[in-house]
Design a protein around this motif. Structure first.
Motif, PDB file in Angstrom:
ATOM      1  N   THR A  84       0.807  -1.292  -0.033  1.00 52.36           N
ATOM      2  CA  THR A  84       0.174  -0.028   0.007  1.00 52.36           C
ATOM      3  C   THR A  84       0.827   1.279   0.032  1.00 52.36           C
ATOM      4  O   THR A  84       0.248   2.476  -0.528  1.00 52.36           O
ATOM      5  CB  THR A  84      -0.939   0.163   1.249  1.00 52.36           C
ATOM      6  N   ILE A  85       2.058   1.377   0.537  1.00 50.93           N
ATOM      7  CA  ILE A  85       2.746   2.622   0.692  1.00 50.93           C
ATOM      8  C   ILE A  85       2.983   3.367  -0.444  1.00 50.93           C
ATOM      9  O   ILE A  85       3.067   4.549  -0.624  1.00 50.93           O
ATOM     10  CB  ILE A  85       4.102   2.186   1.396  1.00 50.93           C
ATOM     11  N   LYS A  86       3.331   2.441  -1.639  1.00 47.51           N
ATOM     12  CA  LYS A  86       3.612   3.295  -2.859  1.00 47.51           C
ATOM     13  C   LYS A  86       2.279   3.940  -3.343  1.00 47.51           C
ATOM     14  O   LYS A  86       2.500   4.903  -4.217  1.00 47.51           O
ATOM     15  CB  LYS A  86       3.937   2.080  -4.030  1.00 47.51           C
ATOM     16  N   GLN A  87       1.118   3.458  -3.198  1.00 47.50           N
ATOM     17  CA  GLN A  87       0.173   4.080  -3.540  1.00 47.50           C
ATOM     18  C   GLN A  87      -0.172   5.459  -2.920  1.00 47.50           C
ATOM     19  O   GLN A  87      -0.588   6.297  -3.343  1.00 47.50           O
ATOM     20  CB  GLN A  87      -1.182   3.248  -3.269  1.00 47.50           C
ATOM     21  N   ASP A  88       0.138   5.400  -1.651  1.00 46.83           N
ATOM     22  CA  ASP A  88      -0.084   6.737  -0.773  1.00 46.83           C
ATOM     23  C   ASP A  88       1.014   7.546  -0.616  1.00 46.83           C
ATOM     24  O   ASP A  88       0.776   8.818  -0.235  1.00 46.83           O
ATOM     25  CB  ASP A  88      -0.568   6.059   0.621  1.00 46.83           C
ATOM     26  N   ILE A  89       2.311   7.054  -0.937  1.00 44.49           N
ATOM     27  CA  ILE A  89       3.407   8.121  -0.788  1.00 44.49           C
ATOM     28  C   ILE A  89       4.000   8.183  -2.254  1.00 44.49           C
ATOM     29  O   ILE A  89       4.747   7.159  -2.574  1.00 44.49           O
ATOM     30  CB  ILE A  89       4.352   7.692   0.233  1.00 44.49           C
ATOM     31  N   PRO A  90       3.782   8.816  -3.274  1.00 44.56           N
ATOM     32  CA  PRO A  90       4.258   8.963  -4.631  1.00 44.56           C
ATOM     33  C   PRO A  90       5.753   8.881  -4.758  1.00 44.56           C
ATOM     34  O   PRO A  90       6.366   8.763  -5.760  1.00 44.56           O
ATOM     35  CB  PRO A  90       3.568  10.262  -5.142  1.00 44.56           C
ATOM     36  N   GLU A  91       6.672   9.605  -3.642  1.00 46.62           N
ATOM     37  CA  GLU A  91       8.152   9.480  -3.699  1.00 46.62           C
ATOM     38  C   GLU A  91       8.487   8.152  -3.692  1.00 46.62           C
ATOM     39  O   GLU A  91       9.845   7.841  -4.331  1.00 46.62           O
ATOM     40  CB  GLU A  91       8.395  10.164  -2.561  1.00 46.62           C
ATOM     41  N   VAL A  92       7.813   7.103  -3.342  1.00 45.93           N
ATOM     42  CA  VAL A  92       8.266   5.503  -3.276  1.00 45.93           C
ATOM     43  C   VAL A  92       8.214   4.987  -4.656  1.00 45.93           C
ATOM     44  O   VAL A  92       7.101   4.936  -5.375  1.00 45.93           O
ATOM     45  CB  VAL A  92       7.428   4.799  -2.412  1.00 45.93           C
ATOM     46  N   GLU A  93       9.301   4.712  -5.377  1.00 46.15           N
ATOM     47  CA  GLU A  93       9.627   4.073  -6.587  1.00 46.15           C
ATOM     48  C   GLU A  93       9.036   2.504  -6.577  1.00 46.15           C
ATOM     49  O   GLU A  93       8.227   2.065  -7.474  1.00 46.15           O
ATOM     50  CB  GLU A  93      10.851   3.934  -7.224  1.00 46.15           C
ATOM     51  N   TYR A 242      -0.744   8.777   6.265  1.00 50.01           N
ATOM     52  CA  TYR A 242      -0.870   7.260   5.734  1.00 50.01           C
ATOM     53  C   TYR A 242      -1.348   6.362   7.008  1.00 50.01           C
ATOM     54  O   TYR A 242      -2.066   5.471   6.849  1.00 50.01           O
ATOM     55  CB  TYR A 242       0.571   7.090   5.332  1.00 50.01           C
ATOM     56  N   VAL A 243      -0.758   6.445   8.188  1.00 50.66           N
ATOM     57  CA  VAL A 243      -1.069   5.567   9.152  1.00 50.66           C
ATOM     58  C   VAL A 243      -2.374   5.827   9.805  1.00 50.66           C
ATOM     59  O   VAL A 243      -3.115   4.970   9.902  1.00 50.66           O
ATOM     60  CB  VAL A 243      -0.078   6.072  10.232  1.00 50.66           C
ATOM     61  N   LEU A 259       5.413   5.410  12.079  1.00 51.22           N
ATOM     62  CA  LEU A 259       6.275   5.023  11.235  1.00 51.22           C
ATOM     63  C   LEU A 259       7.347   5.753  10.910  1.00 51.22           C
ATOM     64  O   LEU A 259       7.132   7.039  10.943  1.00 51.22           O
ATOM     65  CB  LEU A 259       5.612   4.592   9.739  1.00 51.22           C
ATOM     66  N   ALA A 260       8.539   5.207  10.617  1.00 48.80           N
ATOM     67  CA  ALA A 260       9.684   6.033   9.947  1.00 48.80           C
ATOM     68  C   ALA A 260      10.611   5.463   8.995  1.00 48.80           C
ATOM     69  O   ALA A 260      10.413   4.294   8.919  1.00 48.80           O
ATOM     70  CB  ALA A 260      10.447   6.452  11.200  1.00 48.80           C
TER      71      ALA A 260
END
Length: 817
Positions: A84-93, A242-243, A259-260
């Motif tokens: 899920t994290i790629k969907q919510d944080i666009p900086e993640v490739e 996100y959390v 989260l960090a």
């Protein structure tokens, strides 16, 4: 001119053999120590940098606060983060998550034999794993991870199972009964072995059909790779939202989950979280060793400066003549520089010989392999050569300046007392050496005392003479033709207890020294769920008595409770520890007895447990970690991961043979392994123990080089005072009085150095000991003892020189003078 400098420098060094030998030996040892330490520092600080764009790879960590108190700070995370994290944080490739398990792996070799091993580093990964991390593939392609029920083996494991034949396309089985793993997998690729400087240390990668991802259980490690140019602070600022998006409905206003992002390059040295996927190093240790390397080299050059300053008396007329014939200070400095430089390069040659001789010992001490990288990498040699040239220049600058500043006429008349400034500088350098030596001795004693304290302190559980045997797998035995598995488990236990040297057999889902990853969302009956997950420990009735764990209140499990359904009240019995009493909010251990806690499974079904007893806290992990609240269940056979077998101190080898025989009789196809629990538990202190050994060895080298300098100073001081000593001897002076004459100045310097070293050591040790939640106090006996050791060394060196002088004919010294 250059040729002339070199020729004169070489003649001077050859003429003063003692002077040159002492300095070359000190420099050779110092440079060798520096080379070893630099190799160690490079290895430790280079972890995980081999991945492509490693600076963009981060681990997602998890922490939890309750009532503004940090109760968990973990390297593990929710399994739902990866998808899920790629969907919510666009900086993640790209993002990936993995799970580590201990499994029994088995395969059929070319002879038709089934080979099986217990592997502790089996990683269950998703299809993105090799898009984040760079682990080279020997055969096959990384797209194999997109195919379910596939496995990639490292080259070492492939050879272990199949020898030299190519296993790609073959099938193998992986089983972990307690985790519900029972898979038949196709080998899709072979990977190069994981580099030693990786915090991920898998032997195989398994990809399966995706399981439902959870925001409830913390059971995986999550990693992300950012797009190039990403400002990680911007991505971090989006984590709270996100959390809240996925966990907001579960918040009770008391629990705060955060989260960090943690850079993967910093994990090995600077991560101090719970549930680390592998044992980490310690950044403070590494950089402290680099400081020791610098101090060793400085001590060697300080020796050179001191001896050069004293020896300058013998070169006074040479310098006087040079000055008379027009030689400039710069030329004199160049002459001394080349002498120092020649010494340094001879020192390098000696250092290389020492490195070759002691290479194996260094590798055994540190676990760092000295490869060709050590000899060829410019990142090591260029700084070292620059340091040696700088050291040669600085160490030659003061003696040359001192001599060139004298009046050449006075020098030629023989009037060259080394003035107060020269004496003062020399004494300061000697004090500096003694400060380092005394501080290192104090540090060595304190480090070993802290390590001994951690290993011998009562942790609330007695692990002595307990042998651990990993339990077999029901599914694995059944697939291989096994029948009546649970009856065989009881038979195994009964067979062992027939042997007189076996004092007890217990079984459990875990053992001391490992993380309790089986965690459940327990809560007090009718209480609000705080999203808290508590460690669960399934044990047999014998466990408490065998490990001598004290009882605080209530009662413990007994043999009449062999089934969890045999409680008189009809409720499932549990125990909790003292930390659990506080975690669940009970007023006291006594008031917790008879109370109920509940647990809810994934379908929402609630289970109820009755607390029948409270046991004392014990350290499940090392003393560095805080005590963990634990819920103890009675094992029902399905949760057994380990047998712990307590043996008599005599005939340990025959007891192990009896255990193996009984195991193979009852579980013929499962691999037999064993280890001693106490040794396994102490492996947690491996980094500290390794640091203690490395520190001691190199501290000893620093002290030895200081002793060389002290020997040289004593030697040349006695030469300078030869006439005085001879006259005193003729007039009837005793050996003791001559010893006192030579040593009294050094005693004053040692006392001054001790005063400074004590302050420096106290501050440094306080900083170091703060890294331990359970620690010793500063022992000032070590401070006094360190000073006494240095004084004794000084007495021995100077005493030996005094005895040698006493043997000489005083008339010879007077005539020579």
């Amino acid at each position: 001119m250059l040729k002339n400098y070199i020729k004169i420098a070489w003649r001077t060094l050859f003429k003063n053999k003692y002077f040159a030998l002492i300095n070359m030996t000190g420099l050779g040892i110092g440079i060798a120590a520096c080379l070893f330490i630099v190799q160690y520092v490079f290895f430790e600080s280079d972890f995980d940098t081999f991945h492509k764009e490693s600076d963009l790879i981060y681990r997602v960590t998890h922490s939890r606060q309750e009532n503004n108190v940090l109760v968990e700070n973990s390297a593990m995370n929710f399994s739902a983060i990866g998808p899920t994290i790629k969907q919510d944080i666009p900086e993640v490739e790209v993002a990936t998550s993995l799970e580590k398990q201990d499994c029994i792996i088995s395969a059929e070799n070319s002879y038709g034999d089934i080979i099986s091993y217990k592997e502790n580093e089996v990683y269950f990964v998703d299809e993105n794993f090799l898009d984040v991390f760079t682990f080279p593939i020997i055969s096959g392609v990384k797209e194999a991870l997109k195919q379910p029920n596939s496995i990639m083996l490292t080259q070492s494991l492939a050879r272990k199972l199949f020898g030299e034949e190519d296993p790609v396309g073959k099938t193998m089985k992986i089983v972990n009964f307690n985790q519900g793993v029972n898979l038949e997998l196709v080998i899709r690729a072979i990977l190069e072995d994981v580099p030693e400087n990786s915090h991920l240390k898998f032997t195989c990668l398994v990809t399966t059909v995706d399981k439902p991802n959870s925001w409830r259980f913390i059971d995986k490690y999550a990693y992300v790779k950012f797009f190039p140019g990403t400002k990680v602070k911007n991505a971090t600022s989006k984590l709270p939202a996100y959390v809240n998006k996925y966990l907001g409905n579960n918040s009770d206003g008391v629990t705060n989950i955060q989260l960090a992002f943690q850079p993967v390059e910093t994990i090995h040295l600077y991560s101090d979280l719970t549930k680390e996927i592998s044992v980490n190093g310690n950044g403070k240790f590494v950089w402290f060793m680099l400081l020791i390397a610098a101090l060793i080299l400085i001590i060697a050059y300080v020796n050179y400066i001191n001896l050069s300053t004293i020896k300058s008396m013998d070169r006074a007329k040479e310098v006087g003549l040079r000055r008379t014939f027009g030689s400039q200070k710069g030329a004199l400095i160049m002459q001394f520089f080349f002498e120092s430089l020649i010494l340094s390069f001879i020192g390098i040659f000696i250092a290389i010989i020492l490195v070759l001789i002691f290479r194996t010992g260094f590798e055994g001490l540190t676990g760092v392999t000295v490869t060709t990288f050590f000899w060829t990498d410019y990142k090591i040699w260029l700084p070292l050569l620059a340091l040696l040239i700088l050291g040669s220049f600085l160490s030659s600058l003061y003696p040359a300046y001192l001599l060139s500043s004298y009046n050449p006429v006075q020098i030629l008349k023989g009037k060259l007392p080394i003035g107060s400034s020269g004496t003062f500088v020399r004494k300061c350098l000697v004090v500096f050496q003694f400060i380092i030596s005394i501080s290192l001795i104090i540090g060595t004693f304190t480090i070993y005392k802290q390590l001994e304290y951690m290993q011998k302190k009562d942790i609330g559980i007695n692990m002595e003479r307990n042998i651990v045997v990993p339990a077999p797998s029901n599914n694995f035995e059944s697939q291989m033709g096994g029948r009546n598995f649970y009856q065989k488990m009881q038979s195994f236990r009964a067979n062992l207890l027939e042997y007189p040297d076996i004092e007890g057999v217990a079984s459990a889902s875990a053992i001391p020294g490992i993380d309790l990853n089986w965690r459940r969302p327990y809560k007090r009956k009718n209480a609000i769920n705080k999203n808290s997950l508590y460690a669960t420990f399934s044990i047999s009735p014998e466990f408490i008595d065998q490990f001598e764990i004290g009882t605080v209140a209530g009662k413990v499990f007994n043999s009449s409770m062999m089934s969890i359904n045999e409680m008189p009240t009809g409720n499932t019995p549990i125990l909790i520890n003292e930390a659990g009493v506080n975690a669940f909010g009970f007023e006291s251990a006594e008031k917790a007895i008879g109370e109920f806690i509940t647990d809810t499974n994934g379908s929402g079904m609630e289970f109820e447990y009755e607390i029948i007893g409270v046991i004392k806290n014990f350290n499940q992990k090392s003393l560095k970690e805080t005590l963990t609240p634990i819920v103890f269940r009675l094992e029902d056979g399905s949760s057994i991961e380990y047998y712990t077998i307590k043996v008599a101190s005599q005939n340990v080898s025959s007891s192990i043979a009896r255990i193996e025989e009984s195991f193979k009789q009852n579980f013929p196809v499962s691999p037999f392994e064993y280890f001693f629990l106490e040794e396994f538990f102490n492996e947690q202190y491996k980094v500290d123990q390794q640091f203690g050994k490395i520190f001691t060895v190199f501290a000893g080298l620093a002290i030895f080089i200081t002793c060389l300098g002290l020997f040289g100073l004593t030697l040349f001081t006695s030469f300078q005072r030869a006439k005085e000593i001879a006259i005193r001897k003729v007039l009837g002076a005793s050996v003791f009085s001559l010893l006192t004459l030579l040593i009294k100045d050094f005693v004053k310097l040692i006392i001054l150095a001790s005063a400074i070293a004590w302050v420096v050591s106290w501050w440094g040790l306080e900083q170091w000991l703060q890294g331990y939640s359970t620690r010793i106090g500063i022992n000032f006996f070590f401070f006094a003892f360190a000073t006494i050791i240095v004084l004794v060394i000084a007495f021995i060196i100077i005493g030996a020189q005094s005895w040698k002088i006493n043997k000489n004919d005083p008339l010879i010294a007077i005539k020579q003078e």
